[in-house]
Scaffold this motif. Structure first.
Motif, PDB file in Angstrom:
ATOM      1  N   ASP A 134      -3.879   4.629  -7.594  1.00 42.54           N
ATOM      2  CA  ASP A 134      -3.477   5.727  -6.712  1.00 42.54           C
ATOM      3  C   ASP A 134      -4.581   6.793  -6.669  1.00 42.54           C
ATOM      4  O   ASP A 134      -4.943   7.351  -7.706  1.00 42.54           O
ATOM      5  N   ILE A 135      -5.078   7.089  -5.497  1.00 45.76           N
ATOM      6  CA  ILE A 135      -6.186   8.050  -5.349  1.00 45.76           C
ATOM      7  C   ILE A 135      -5.800   9.445  -5.857  1.00 45.76           C
ATOM      8  O   ILE A 135      -6.655  10.194  -6.334  1.00 45.76           O
ATOM      9  N   ALA A 146      -6.992  10.094   4.515  1.00 41.20           N
ATOM     10  CA  ALA A 146      -7.012   9.409   5.821  1.00 41.20           C
ATOM     11  C   ALA A 146      -5.980  10.120   6.679  1.00 41.20           C
ATOM     12  O   ALA A 146      -4.811   9.757   6.694  1.00 41.20           O
ATOM     13  N   ASN A 148      -4.279  12.453  10.093  1.00 42.85           N
ATOM     14  CA  ASN A 148      -4.080  12.364  11.544  1.00 42.85           C
ATOM     15  C   ASN A 148      -4.709  13.613  12.160  1.00 42.85           C
ATOM     16  O   ASN A 148      -4.960  14.593  11.456  1.00 42.85           O
ATOM     17  N   GLY A 155       2.333   9.385   6.614  1.00 43.74           N
ATOM     18  CA  GLY A 155       2.717   8.322   5.676  1.00 43.74           C
ATOM     19  C   GLY A 155       1.495   7.853   4.903  1.00 43.74           C
ATOM     20  O   GLY A 155       0.480   8.538   4.866  1.00 43.74           O
ATOM     21  N   GLY A 156       1.569   6.665   4.308  1.00 43.72           N
ATOM     22  CA  GLY A 156       0.437   6.045   3.619  1.00 43.72           C
ATOM     23  C   GLY A 156      -0.211   6.964   2.591  1.00 43.72           C
ATOM     24  O   GLY A 156       0.471   7.731   1.915  1.00 43.72           O
ATOM     25  N   VAL A 157      -1.537   6.897   2.523  1.00 48.98           N
ATOM     26  CA  VAL A 157      -2.261   7.690   1.528  1.00 48.98           C
ATOM     27  C   VAL A 157      -2.118   9.185   1.824  1.00 48.98           C
ATOM     28  O   VAL A 157      -2.072  10.019   0.916  1.00 48.98           O
ATOM     29  N   CYS A 158      -2.006   9.505   3.107  1.00 52.21           N
ATOM     30  CA  CYS A 158      -1.834  10.901   3.536  1.00 52.21           C
ATOM     31  C   CYS A 158      -0.549  11.493   2.952  1.00 52.21           C
ATOM     32  O   CYS A 158      -0.551  12.594   2.375  1.00 52.21           O
ATOM     33  N   ALA A 238      -9.429   3.407   1.780  1.00 50.06           N
ATOM     34  CA  ALA A 238      -9.959   2.553   2.855  1.00 50.06           C
ATOM     35  C   ALA A 238      -9.412   3.080   4.184  1.00 50.06           C
ATOM     36  O   ALA A 238      -8.338   2.664   4.647  1.00 50.06           O
ATOM     37  N   SER A 240      -8.329   4.065   7.824  1.00 48.61           N
ATOM     38  CA  SER A 240      -7.870   3.341   9.025  1.00 48.61           C
ATOM     39  C   SER A 240      -7.289   1.953   8.766  1.00 48.61           C
ATOM     40  O   SER A 240      -6.845   1.296   9.702  1.00 48.61           O
ATOM     41  N   THR A 241      -7.290   1.498   7.499  1.00 49.47           N
ATOM     42  CA  THR A 241      -6.888   0.093   7.264  1.00 49.47           C
ATOM     43  C   THR A 241      -5.381  -0.089   7.066  1.00 49.47           C
ATOM     44  O   THR A 241      -4.923  -1.198   6.817  1.00 49.47           O
ATOM     45  N   GLY A 242      -4.618   1.000   7.147  1.00 47.62           N
ATOM     46  CA  GLY A 242      -3.162   0.896   6.982  1.00 47.62           C
ATOM     47  C   GLY A 242      -2.497   1.054   8.334  1.00 47.62           C
ATOM     48  O   GLY A 242      -2.607   0.183   9.215  1.00 47.62           O
ATOM     49  N   ILE A 243      -1.865   2.207   8.514  1.00 48.56           N
ATOM     50  CA  ILE A 243      -1.104   2.501   9.737  1.00 48.56           C
ATOM     51  C   ILE A 243      -1.994   2.378  10.983  1.00 48.56           C
ATOM     52  O   ILE A 243      -1.543   1.951  12.039  1.00 48.56           O
ATOM     53  N   TYR A 244      -3.265   2.712  10.892  1.00 51.57           N
ATOM     54  CA  TYR A 244      -4.167   2.670  12.055  1.00 51.57           C
ATOM     55  C   TYR A 244      -4.721   1.267  12.357  1.00 51.57           C
ATOM     56  O   TYR A 244      -5.488   1.089  13.306  1.00 51.57           O
ATOM     57  N   PHE A 278      -6.135   0.704  -3.202  1.00 55.59           N
ATOM     58  CA  PHE A 278      -4.727   0.847  -3.542  1.00 55.59           C
ATOM     59  C   PHE A 278      -4.196  -0.415  -4.217  1.00 55.59           C
ATOM     60  O   PHE A 278      -3.315  -0.355  -5.046  1.00 55.59           O
TER      61      PHE A 278
END
Ligand code: AR6
Length: 301
Positions: A134-135, A146, A148, A155-158, A238, A240-244, A278
């Protein structure tokens, strides 16, 4: 080692020379390196640090350099790691510095001096690390979000970063308001271990050529902004590699190439870059890219 600090402060109080100030700073740096604990007063029954209002009206945090000095405190005294305490001081906007031994050999250490001490401890070489986990748990100068483009809790790392940093981060992001895709902005880390957060907005994957340039720009602009703030260790998720929806391996290659290019352009700066993975899948993707890049280099040799 805490006795050394006490003695150095006493000498500085008697004779406020440059040499004696240097001795205080050096003894504190040694204590930081050794992971020494110092004594900090807290409000009774809480973990709330005690502060003092200085003659110029600014507010300082209080610390004691030894048991004897601490025994004069009116509050409860707890033991805290010196480096963690100084990082905490830097993060709190309303605080102007540290008042050491306020009831005895009183000495004030302004924030600028603390900043220099902390950042001098950083490595002088550029380095790259990979960490699975976990970052928000990482202890480095800065973690990258990461984000918006509205800089809202997402969500995600944000989401994980906003939860760990606390509500002050929402206010700080609201005050900035916007960040374009491929750009980066900076806030404090608030409740995080890292004193800073850089928020960068990756592209939503569209399969067009522009995606790669925008993603590379996120890494480059984040590193530029980190350097402008004298940050010497930074962790990237990483982007953009999740929700985006950016394909993982493509994104990892862009991340590795743009970070390596930046480091090559700033050889003397001393930046430690951590690629925060992650999960094992992300770690494997970076590993595969490194092998591919190295393979390509060997082929062309
Ligand atoms: N530590 C490290 N990496 C993480 C963590 C964590 N705690 N949590 C997730 N990841 P994403 P994006 C990885 O979706 O694609 C948000 O709502 C995750 O496995 O967080 O850039 C923003 O507000 C993935 O590899 O970011 C935006 O609206 C990577 O972080 C949007 O999502 C990025 O996944 C941004 O989407």
């Amino acid at each position: 080692m805490m006795d050394e600090i006490t003695a150095a402060i006493a000498a500085f109080i008697k004779d406020a020379s440059r040499e004696h100030l240097q001795d205080v700073l050096e003894s504190m740096k040694r204590a930081m390196k050794a992971g020494e604990m110092i004594l900090v007063p807290v409000e009774d029954g809480t973990a709330q640090r005690m502060t003092t209002t200085r003659a110029d009206g600014t507010i300082a945090m209080v610390m004691y350099s030894g048991e004897e000095e601490a025994s004069r405190s009116e509050g409860t005294v707890v033991s805290v790691e010196l480096t963690a305490f100084l990082r905490e001081v830097l993060k709190r906007e309303e605080i102007s510095g540290v008042e050491i031994n306020p009831e005895g050999t009183r000495m004030f250490l302004p924030k600028a001096m603390i900043q220099t001490m902390l950042f001098e401890e950083q490595p002088q070489e550029n380095e790259i690390f990979f960490e699975i986990g976990d970052i928000t748990e990482l202890e480095c100068d800065c973690i990258v979000n990461a984000a918006n483009s509205s800089l809202l809790r997402g969500g995600g790392v944000c989401g994980a970063i906003f939860r760990a940093a606390g509500w002050e981060l929402d206010d700080a992001c609201d005050a900035i308001g916007h960040c374009a895709t491929g750009e980066a902005v900076i806030t404090k880390g608030f409740q995080l271990k890292a004193p800073y957060i850089i928020h960068t907005v990756g592209p939503v994957y569209s399969g067009k050529k522009e995606d790669a340039a925008l993603l590379a720009s996120c890494y480059r602009k984040s590193l530029d902004l980190a350097m402008a703030n004298e940050i010497h260790s930074i962790a990237f998720p990483a982007i953009s590699t999740g929700i985006y929806g950016y394909p993982l391996e493509e994104a990892c290659e862009i991340a590795l190439v743009s970070v390596s290019n930046w480091l090559a352009d700033h050889l003397d700066y001393g930046m430690a870059v951590i690629f925060s993975c992650f999960d094992q899948t992300t770690y494997n993707a970076y590993e595969k890219c490194i092998n591919r890049i190295e393979g390509k280099e060997t082929e062309t040799c």
